[in-house]
Each structure stands twice: as C-alpha cells, then as structure tokens.
Write a protein that holds these residues in place. Structure first.
Motif, PDB file in Angstrom:
ATOM      1  N   ASP A 150     128.755  39.951 -29.958  1.00  0.00           N
ATOM      2  CA  ASP A 150     129.615  38.875 -29.595  1.00  0.00           C
ATOM      3  C   ASP A 150     130.907  39.098 -29.867  1.00  0.00           C
ATOM      4  N   ALA A 151     131.961  38.465 -29.052  1.00  0.00           N
ATOM      5  CA  ALA A 151     133.282  38.781 -29.140  1.00  0.00           C
ATOM      6  C   ALA A 151     134.089  38.658 -30.552  1.00  0.00           C
ATOM      7  N   LYS A 152     133.358  37.679 -31.456  1.00  0.00           N
ATOM      8  CA  LYS A 152     133.800  37.231 -32.819  1.00  0.00           C
ATOM      9  C   LYS A 152     132.979  37.992 -33.912  1.00  0.00           C
ATOM     10  N   ALA A 153     131.952  38.931 -33.572  1.00  0.00           N
ATOM     11  CA  ALA A 153     131.103  39.411 -34.543  1.00  0.00           C
ATOM     12  C   ALA A 153     131.694  40.458 -35.399  1.00  0.00           C
ATOM     13  N   GLU A 154     131.145  40.336 -36.915  1.00  0.00           N
ATOM     14  CA  GLU A 154     131.747  41.111 -37.667  1.00  0.00           C
ATOM     15  C   GLU A 154     130.591  42.040 -38.554  1.00  0.00           C
ATOM     16  N   PRO A 155     130.782  43.160 -38.973  1.00  0.00           N
ATOM     17  CA  PRO A 155     130.043  43.871 -39.735  1.00  0.00           C
ATOM     18  C   PRO A 155     129.683  43.329 -40.988  1.00  0.00           C
ATOM     19  N   PRO A 156     128.742  43.581 -41.610  1.00  0.00           N
ATOM     20  CA  PRO A 156     127.639  44.357 -41.256  1.00  0.00           C
ATOM     21  C   PRO A 156     126.623  43.735 -40.465  1.00  0.00           C
ATOM     22  N   ASP A 157     126.712  42.223 -40.563  1.00  0.00           N
ATOM     23  CA  ASP A 157     125.705  41.579 -39.890  1.00  0.00           C
ATOM     24  C   ASP A 157     125.634  41.123 -38.396  1.00  0.00           C
ATOM     25  N   PHE A 158     127.115  41.299 -38.156  1.00  0.00           N
ATOM     26  CA  PHE A 158     127.239  41.240 -36.553  1.00  0.00           C
ATOM     27  C   PHE A 158     126.567  39.785 -35.926  1.00  0.00           C
ATOM     28  N   HIS A 159     126.600  38.702 -36.689  1.00  0.00           N
ATOM     29  CA  HIS A 159     126.099  37.537 -36.171  1.00  0.00           C
ATOM     30  C   HIS A 159     126.631  37.021 -34.845  1.00  0.00           C
ATOM     31  N   GLY A 160     125.994  36.514 -33.854  1.00  0.00           N
ATOM     32  CA  GLY A 160     126.364  35.740 -32.725  1.00  0.00           C
ATOM     33  C   GLY A 160     125.661  36.302 -31.544  1.00  0.00           C
ATOM     34  N   ASP A 161     125.613  35.419 -30.568  1.00  0.00           N
ATOM     35  CA  ASP A 161     124.881  35.654 -29.129  1.00  0.00           C
ATOM     36  C   ASP A 161     125.659  36.650 -28.140  1.00  0.00           C
ATOM     37  N   VAL A 162     125.046  37.706 -27.731  1.00  0.00           N
ATOM     38  CA  VAL A 162     125.645  38.678 -26.784  1.00  0.00           C
ATOM     39  C   VAL A 162     125.270  38.184 -25.417  1.00  0.00           C
ATOM     40  N   PRO A 163     126.371  38.153 -24.493  1.00  0.00           N
ATOM     41  CA  PRO A 163     126.165  37.821 -22.971  1.00  0.00           C
ATOM     42  C   PRO A 163     125.897  39.164 -22.402  1.00  0.00           C
ATOM     43  N   LEU A 164     125.616  38.875 -20.905  1.00  0.00           N
ATOM     44  CA  LEU A 164     125.657  39.936 -19.922  1.00  0.00           C
ATOM     45  C   LEU A 164     126.576  39.438 -18.897  1.00  0.00           C
ATOM     46  N   VAL A 165     127.381  40.350 -18.287  1.00  0.00           N
ATOM     47  CA  VAL A 165     128.723  40.097 -17.351  1.00  0.00           C
ATOM     48  C   VAL A 165     128.153  40.888 -16.103  1.00  0.00           C
ATOM     49  N   PHE A 166     128.111  40.059 -14.950  1.00  0.00           N
ATOM     50  CA  PHE A 166     127.785  40.638 -13.525  1.00  0.00           C
ATOM     51  C   PHE A 166     128.991  40.816 -12.961  1.00  0.00           C
ATOM     52  N   TYR A 167     129.263  41.829 -12.142  1.00  0.00           N
ATOM     53  CA  TYR A 167     130.455  42.016 -11.147  1.00  0.00           C
ATOM     54  C   TYR A 167     129.786  42.589  -9.761  1.00  0.00           C
ATOM     55  N   ARG A 168     130.108  41.493  -8.550  1.00  0.00           N
ATOM     56  CA  ARG A 168     129.582  42.000  -7.373  1.00  0.00           C
ATOM     57  C   ARG A 168     130.558  42.462  -6.561  1.00  0.00           C
ATOM     58  N   PRO A 169     130.560  43.643  -5.965  1.00  0.00           N
ATOM     59  CA  PRO A 169     131.469  44.201  -4.958  1.00  0.00           C
ATOM     60  C   PRO A 169     132.229  43.161  -4.181  1.00  0.00           C
ATOM     61  N   GLY A 170     133.427  43.459  -4.013  1.00  0.00           N
ATOM     62  CA  GLY A 170     134.253  42.501  -3.175  1.00  0.00           C
ATOM     63  C   GLY A 170     135.056  41.707  -3.889  1.00  0.00           C
ATOM     64  N   GLU A 171     134.676  40.732  -4.434  1.00  0.00           N
ATOM     65  CA  GLU A 171     135.706  39.916  -5.251  1.00  0.00           C
ATOM     66  C   GLU A 171     135.660  40.540  -6.736  1.00  0.00           C
ATOM     67  N   TRP A 172     134.531  41.079  -7.279  1.00  0.00           N
ATOM     68  CA  TRP A 172     134.568  41.602  -8.505  1.00  0.00           C
ATOM     69  C   TRP A 172     134.830  40.666  -9.842  1.00  0.00           C
ATOM     70  N   LYS A 173     134.592  39.152  -9.293  1.00  0.00           N
ATOM     71  CA  LYS A 173     134.505  37.966 -10.203  1.00  0.00           C
ATOM     72  C   LYS A 173     133.597  38.406 -11.369  1.00  0.00           C
ATOM     73  N   PRO A 174     133.793  37.963 -12.516  1.00  0.00           N
ATOM     74  CA  PRO A 174     132.804  38.179 -13.596  1.00  0.00           C
ATOM     75  C   PRO A 174     131.652  36.907 -13.526  1.00  0.00           C
ATOM     76  N   GLU A 175     130.520  37.065 -13.635  1.00  0.00           N
ATOM     77  CA  GLU A 175     129.355  36.140 -13.794  1.00  0.00           C
ATOM     78  C   GLU A 175     128.608  36.322 -15.078  1.00  0.00           C
ATOM     79  N   ARG A 176     128.734  35.481 -15.880  1.00  0.00           N
ATOM     80  CA  ARG A 176     128.129  35.468 -17.443  1.00  0.00           C
ATOM     81  C   ARG A 176     126.918  35.082 -17.237  1.00  0.00           C
ATOM     82  N   VAL A 177     126.034  35.737 -18.027  1.00  0.00           N
ATOM     83  CA  VAL A 177     124.840  35.068 -18.490  1.00  0.00           C
ATOM     84  C   VAL A 177     124.583  35.167 -19.973  1.00  0.00           C
TER      85      VAL A 177
END
Length: 362
Positions: A150-177
């Motif tokens: 996660d963008a705000k996670a800190e060691p050592p526990d690194f708590h937080g939800d982690v996304p996936l980000v998709f980029y489709r050719p052409g627009e290259w616009k991020p799509e988050r899961v």
C-alpha cells in the motif's frame, strides 16, 4: 540420512550432467530475466534487468551478443513485453526507481519502444508513478502493475491493502483493482490471459483475481505460511501440472525459507512443505524439462551463497536435485532457446551478478 542420500544420488543420476553456460558476469544486482523474441527472427532472446546498473540490456540468441535497450535508470525492478503495434517487435513496460519503503519509492512506470532496429537505443516514455511498483506482467491485452505494498504502508508490518493497476495500449490510462493483496504482495502469476485470471501472493496468502464480465472477483485459495503476520502468507508463486492434476508451488513467507506445494482436494488446497532450507528464497517456476508430461519445480534463493534446485515428482514423492550452489538466483525462466522442443533454464543472480543457461541432457 542414508535414504535421503540414496534418493539424492538417484535423482542426480536420472538427470545426468547438466550443461551450464555463463552468458554474462556484469549484472550487478541482477533481478529478472525475460525470454522474448526481440528481433523478429523467431528465436527467444534474453532481456536482463539488474537493479544496480543504469542499463537495461538484451542478449541476442544464439551468440548472446549484448545490446543496450536504454540507459540512465535507477533501481530497475521488473519488465514485461508485449507487441502493441503489430510490428513484431515487443514494447516493454518497465518499473524503476523502486524501494520497498513506500515513502522512499517513486515507482516510475516507463514504456520503452524500438525505433525500428531493436539493436539500437529505444525511446523511453514515463506513463505513471505508483509507489513500490514491483511486478509487471501481461494479461488480457494489458500490462499489469503489481505494487509491493500500500502507498502508506510502513515496515515492519506493512499493513494496508495492495492494488493492481492495468494499462491498456493506446490511452495507457491506469485502471485500478483495489485490495488484490494485503501487507507485502510479492508474487504475481498469470494463470490465464483471456479472460484475465491471476494468482497473487501476499501476507494474506494466495488468492485468485479474475475478470468476470466487467468486474473483478477475488477468491482466497490458501493461507500460506502459518506463522503470525508479518511472517505469514506467501512470497513467490507458480502453477504446474502433473498427469494427476494441477498444483501451486510457493516460496513462503516473504523472502522465506520454505518451498511449499499445494494440491487440491475438493475445494481445499492442501499444503506440503518440500524444502525448509532456503535462505532468502526468491524465485519459483514449474515446467516439464524432461518431456514426460509432468512439470518439475525450480526453486531459487539469493542467500547462503546461492541456490538453484530442481524438484521432480516421483512415486515416492518429490525429490530435490541441486543444480547450482554458486548463483544467488533472483529470477529464472524456462524457455526453448534452440527450437528442439525441449526447455532450457535461464537464471539471473543478484550478488553473483551472472546470467546462466542450463541445458539438460537429451
């Protein structure tokens, strides 16, 4: 002890003499090797990514001539290839400026394009920044970016939800899961390209993320290591096949000491630990190297001087054969490099800074 020694001797005799070729020795911080046809000749070449050098390079099959794709990078961590414009030369999406501490990680995602001759320098275009961008893969005609935390996670526990980000050719616009994994999400395996189905490995265990129509569905498959957080879950994963069915192999926990195999009984994936001697385990893959219809497992570790092991399923169970004890294996690929319908193994070392090719006896 005598039984173990006998099994090891039998395994080594069964595989015979494995031919080892060192392709490169200057890949300081070697992190990933990627097999892809870079020059439209029908043969897979090798892209080598090393975190401690500024150049992304490829080695041309069959003579392994070195070519520089682009330079000036810091902390490269992953790259994936896909031909997005139909010219049969792949575009590359690369993650660089990486740190596993989100507050220190720029997480740059750059698109690299050949300018006609893949042996000459490629163009580089930044398309996104996601802290701890870590794994890049291809699924359903898109590049997939899997951050480590996660963008705000800190060691050592690194708590937080982690996304996936998709980029489709052409627009290259991020799509988050959102919430693909929790804590540290180190492993990403493409189970099916279309429609997209992926396995992710994190502190929360092993889960399947798959597209169902226009939405995404997450299914928990296994808990991974039973140790308490942050030693829980899984780190690196692969899927293999035996004549008796499919299995999942996993390094556990994060950068862990165990190689575990999961086989499905009904709806439950049952865990079996094959090896608990790894130090900084970092790569695992499954492939059929002897063409007997059953996949072997390759496990690699960066610690303890380096480890590359081969595990084969026999009537007595899984048997381990040591392949290399002098490569700090960060990444391995199974690929047919010479068109003989048999797989070779290629691994890159981190501290040892080498790219090595293993050919199995015919």
């Amino acid at each position: 002890m005598r039984l173990a020694a006998a099994l090891l001797a039998a395994a080594c005799a069964a595989w015979g003499q494995v031919e080892t070729t060192t392709i490169a020795r200057d890949l300081k911080g070697g992190y990933q090797v990627l097999a892809v046809d870079m020059n439209r000749d029908g043969r897979k070449d090798l892209v080598a990514l090393a975190s401690s050098i500024p150049e992304l390079v490829w080695y041309e099959n069959p003579g392994w001539t070195r070519h520089v794709i682009a330079t000036g990078f810091r902390q490269m961590i992953n790259v994936a290839a896909m031909d997005t414009d139909g010219d049969r030369i792949p575009e590359l999406l690369m993650a660089h400026e990486f740190s596993n501490i989100a507050a220190k990680s720029i997480g740059t995602v750059s698109l690299l394009r050949s300018q006609g001759d893949p042996r000459q320098p490629w163009s580089v275009t930044e398309i996104d920044r996601v802290p701890t961008t870590h794994r890049i893969r291809v699924c359903d005609g898109a590049f997939v970016n899997a951050p480590l935390t996660d963008a705000k996670a800190e060691p050592p526990d690194f708590h937080g939800d982690v996304p996936l980000v998709f980029y489709r050719p052409g627009e290259w616009k991020p799509e988050r899961v959102e919430a693909a994994g929790q804590g540290v999400m180190h492993g990403l395996y493409i189970e099916r390209a279309n429609p997209c189905s992926m396995l992710v490995a994190s502190f929360a265990g092993i889960s399947r993320i798959e597209r169902r129509g226009k939405s995404w569905q997450r299914t928990k498959l296994a808990d991974g290591s039973p140790l308490p957080w942050p030693k829980s879950g899984a780190s690196d994963i692969t899927v293999g096949r035996l004549k008796t069915g499919k299995f999942i192999a996993s390094i556990e926990p994060w950068h862990g000491n165990e190689l575990a195999v999961y086989t499905q009984k009904g709806r439950v994936w049952q865990r079996e630990v094959l090896d608990s001697s790894l130090i900084d385990g970092h790569t695992v893959l499954a492939a059929d190297f002897d063409n007997d219809g059953n996949d072997e497992i390759v496990s690699g570790a960066r610690g303890g001087g380096g480890v590359v092991d081969l595990h084969k399923r026999t009537q007595a169970g899984w048997v381990k054969t040591p392949l290399d004890r002098s490569l700090t294996a960060a990444s391995c690929e199974a690929v047919d490099l010479d068109g003989d319908n048999r797989l070779e193994l290629v691994c890159i070392g981190s501290a040892t800074a080498e790219l090595r090719l293993y050919r199995f006896p015919r």
